[in-house]
Structure formats: C-alpha cells, structure tokens
Design a protein around this motif. Structure first.
Motif, PDB file in Angstrom:
ATOM      1  N   GLU A 253      30.149  -2.392  37.942  1.00  0.00           N
ATOM      2  CA  GLU A 253      30.489  -2.593  36.538  1.00  0.00           C
ATOM      3  C   GLU A 253      29.708  -3.786  35.993  1.00  0.00           C
ATOM      4  O   GLU A 253      29.831  -4.902  36.491  1.00  0.00           O
ATOM      5  CB  GLU A 253      32.000  -2.824  36.380  1.00  0.00           C
ATOM      6  N   TRP A 261      28.918  -7.335  19.929  1.00  0.00           N
ATOM      7  CA  TRP A 261      29.021  -6.020  20.542  1.00  0.00           C
ATOM      8  C   TRP A 261      30.485  -5.690  20.841  1.00  0.00           C
ATOM      9  O   TRP A 261      31.250  -6.541  21.293  1.00  0.00           O
ATOM     10  CB  TRP A 261      28.218  -5.958  21.843  1.00  0.00           C
ATOM     11  N   THR A 262      30.850  -4.442  20.608  1.00  0.00           N
ATOM     12  CA  THR A 262      32.202  -3.963  20.870  1.00  0.00           C
ATOM     13  C   THR A 262      32.126  -2.769  21.814  1.00  0.00           C
ATOM     14  O   THR A 262      31.039  -2.306  22.175  1.00  0.00           O
ATOM     15  CB  THR A 262      32.876  -3.524  19.558  1.00  0.00           C
ATOM     16  N   ASP A 263      33.274  -2.251  22.193  1.00  0.00           N
ATOM     17  CA  ASP A 263      33.316  -1.032  23.007  1.00  0.00           C
ATOM     18  C   ASP A 263      32.621   0.116  22.271  1.00  0.00           C
ATOM     19  O   ASP A 263      31.974   0.963  22.892  1.00  0.00           O
ATOM     20  CB  ASP A 263      34.766  -0.649  23.312  1.00  0.00           C
ATOM     21  N   GLU A 264      32.756   0.118  20.957  1.00  0.00           N
ATOM     22  CA  GLU A 264      32.105   1.159  20.154  1.00  0.00           C
ATOM     23  C   GLU A 264      30.579   1.031  20.232  1.00  0.00           C
ATOM     24  O   GLU A 264      29.866   2.049  20.298  1.00  0.00           O
ATOM     25  CB  GLU A 264      32.561   1.061  18.699  1.00  0.00           C
ATOM     26  N   THR A 265      30.070  -0.194  20.247  1.00  0.00           N
ATOM     27  CA  THR A 265      28.630  -0.425  20.385  1.00  0.00           C
ATOM     28  C   THR A 265      28.121   0.159  21.687  1.00  0.00           C
ATOM     29  O   THR A 265      27.113   0.879  21.729  1.00  0.00           O
ATOM     30  CB  THR A 265      28.312  -1.934  20.352  1.00  0.00           C
ATOM     31  N   VAL A 266      28.824  -0.153  22.778  1.00  0.00           N
ATOM     32  CA  VAL A 266      28.424   0.327  24.101  1.00  0.00           C
ATOM     33  C   VAL A 266      28.480   1.853  24.163  1.00  0.00           C
ATOM     34  O   VAL A 266      27.578   2.504  24.701  1.00  0.00           O
ATOM     35  CB  VAL A 266      29.322  -0.302  25.187  1.00  0.00           C
ATOM     36  N   ALA A 267      29.537   2.430  23.599  1.00  0.00           N
ATOM     37  CA  ALA A 267      29.687   3.889  23.610  1.00  0.00           C
ATOM     38  C   ALA A 267      28.566   4.558  22.820  1.00  0.00           C
ATOM     39  O   ALA A 267      28.011   5.585  23.255  1.00  0.00           O
ATOM     40  CB  ALA A 267      31.046   4.278  23.029  1.00  0.00           C
ATOM     41  N   SER A 270      25.293   4.306  24.741  1.00  0.00           N
ATOM     42  CA  SER A 270      25.336   5.215  25.891  1.00  0.00           C
ATOM     43  C   SER A 270      25.112   6.659  25.459  1.00  0.00           C
ATOM     44  O   SER A 270      24.415   7.425  26.142  1.00  0.00           O
ATOM     45  CB  SER A 270      26.676   5.078  26.621  1.00  0.00           C
TER      46      SER A 270
END
Length: 291
Positions: A253, A261-267, A270
């Motif tokens: 991980e 950056w947020t979880d939405e950015t990473v998603a 990806s």
C-alpha cells in the motif's frame, strides 16, 4: 547482436529486476546471453550519448563500448537496465513534456548500436502512486512546481509509448505494469533474457518475498511443492491468492501525501490509467505483458 535495454521508468522496480537477472547471469551466459553489472555501462552510455549531442558516433565507437561492457567477451544478446536512463526525477516534466528527454536518449542509444537489434523494455506505474513517488525523490519541494504546470490528469503513458515507437520504429518495445510484477516476475526475467519460457531460473519469487510475510512465503513454497501448477496462469492465481492473505500491507500500500488530493483524485487517476492501459495493449508493435 540483440541489445536489450530496460529504461525504467523511474520509481518502478528499484533495480530488483536487474538483480534477479544478474542472479542468473552464469546460466544465461551458457545460452549466449550476457547480463553485466550496471557499473559496466550506465555511466559509460550516459556520458557517450551526452558527448555525441546528436552527432553520429565514430566508426569504432560501438566496438570500443562493447569491449568495455563485455570485457572483450562475445555474446548474442546483451541485457542492460537503468531506471533513470531517460532522465532523473526532477526532469521528468521538463518543458511541460512527459519524459521530454526520451527522444535524445533513445536516438543516441540507437546510433551507438545501429548495427544491432534493439529491444526497449519499459515498466509503467499508476500515476496515482507514480507521481507522489517521483516527486518525493525529485528535490523539488512544491508539487505544482515539480509538475511544471501539467495536470496529473493529463499524464498518459500511452503518449510516451507512441513516441518511443515513432523514435525507434524497428525496435521491439515491451511494456508492463509495475502493479503486476509480483505475478509476472519470472516471465519478465525470461523475456528480457530472451530464453525459453520453460527455462529454469533463480529468483523467480524475489519480488514476492519482499511483499509477503515470511510465514506466507513458507506456506506458498510448500503449497507449490505439494501442488505444482500446470500452467503459468494457474501459478499466477496461486500467487494472487497467497498475496490476498499474506501480503505485507506496508509494502503493497503506497502512502499518498499530495496537498489537495482526495480519495476521489486517486480513483479518477486510477480509472484514467486503466483506460490508458487499454490503449497501450492495442498499440501496434507493442509487446504488452499482462497477468
């Protein structure tokens, strides 16, 4: 001669692939494949390409270079690796172009080995983890300064792959995902060495042992001995199953610490990466290795 050059990318396998190849250097040499240590060629090739500065090399440059790399020995296939071949991390977005220096470096490499069959190998990585990793080692404190004004959502490996194909249209280009390497490690070793897929190798689980608990590795090896997989796909399913249960979380991980950056950015990054992989897999002249 076949000249194989693994050009990175930065922050992918941390030279583990080269180390696994070197473990097999003696057995590969019996098949006409040489895997010299990086000290033999990294600085030599870099400085030679820089000195050429786009000019044609001297007629004897290739022979002098190969004699230095191979210690006057002969081979049919020469395998080299340098994760920073295209550039160091701080220059990846120079002039707002993703790996702008790829052209200069690869054209220089091609001119040095114009008589040979050139094979370029490239491991790529999800920008969601790649960008934080290369920024962390760049020496540039501000992330936006490091990106030179390029949005993370604009980064496309397929653009770089297309440029490499345009730069070296006759070269073989092999691409894989860093995220898949635990499953395809043994195949990568054989692919770069150019040996038969059934060739016995040392270190086929080198990477796996760094991301799986010691107990998990012990159980994994015992399971393989008791239940030898009949196909490569079956072996990969076994690896995936053991990783799901015994993976070391701090090794699999990635810590992402980019301001804003947020979880939405990473998603989103990806999802764009997955689309990019589809494009690469369909590109003509690209050998895309997937699990």
């Amino acid at each position: 001669m076949q000249i194989v050059f693994h050009i990175g990318a930065n922050c992918t396998d941390q030279d583990r692939l080269l180390k696994s190849l070197i473990k097999n250097a003696e057995s590969f040499a019996k098949q006409g494949v040489k895997v010299p240590g990086p000290g033999k060629y990294r600085r030599l090739i870099r400085e030679t390409i820089q000195a050429l500065d786009g000019a044609a090399p001297a007629p004897d440059a290739r022979e002098i270079m190969l004699d230095a790399i191979l210690d006057d020995e002969q081979c049919n296939r020469l395998v080299m690796s340098h994760s920073k071949f295209m550039c160091v991390q701080r220059r990846i977005f120079e002039n707002r172009i993703f790996y702008e220096l790829a052209e200069q470096k690869l054209l220089g490499l091609a001119s040095l080995f114009a008589e040979d069959e050139l094979e370029i190998c490239l491991g790529i990585r999800n920008p969601a983890t790649f960008l934080p990793a290369i920024h962390d080692g760049s020496g540039i404190e501000d992330f936006d300064d490091f990106m030179r004004g390029i949005s993370p959502f604009e980064v496309r490996w397929s653009d770089l792959v297309a440029r490499i194909r345009a730069i070296l249209p006759t070269a073989t280009l092999t691409v894989w995902c860093n995220e898949d390497t635990p499953l395809i490690w043994a195949q990568l070793i054989r692919e770069l060495a150019g040996v038969d897929p059934l060739t016995k190798i040392t270190g086929g689980f080198d990477l796996l042992s760094t991301i799986m608990s010691p107990d998990g590795m012990k159980r994994f090896v015992a399971y393989l001995k008791a239940n030898p997989p009949q196909t490569e796909q079956q072996k990969r399913r076994i690896i995936a199953a053991f990783l799901e249960r015994y993976a070391l979380e701090d090794q699999v991980e990635d810590e992402i610490d980019i301001p804003g950056w947020t979880d939405e950015t990473v998603a989103r990054l990806s999802a764009l990466y997955e689309d990019d992989l589809d494009r690469i897999a369909r590109m003509s002249g690209v050998n895309f290795i997937a699990p």
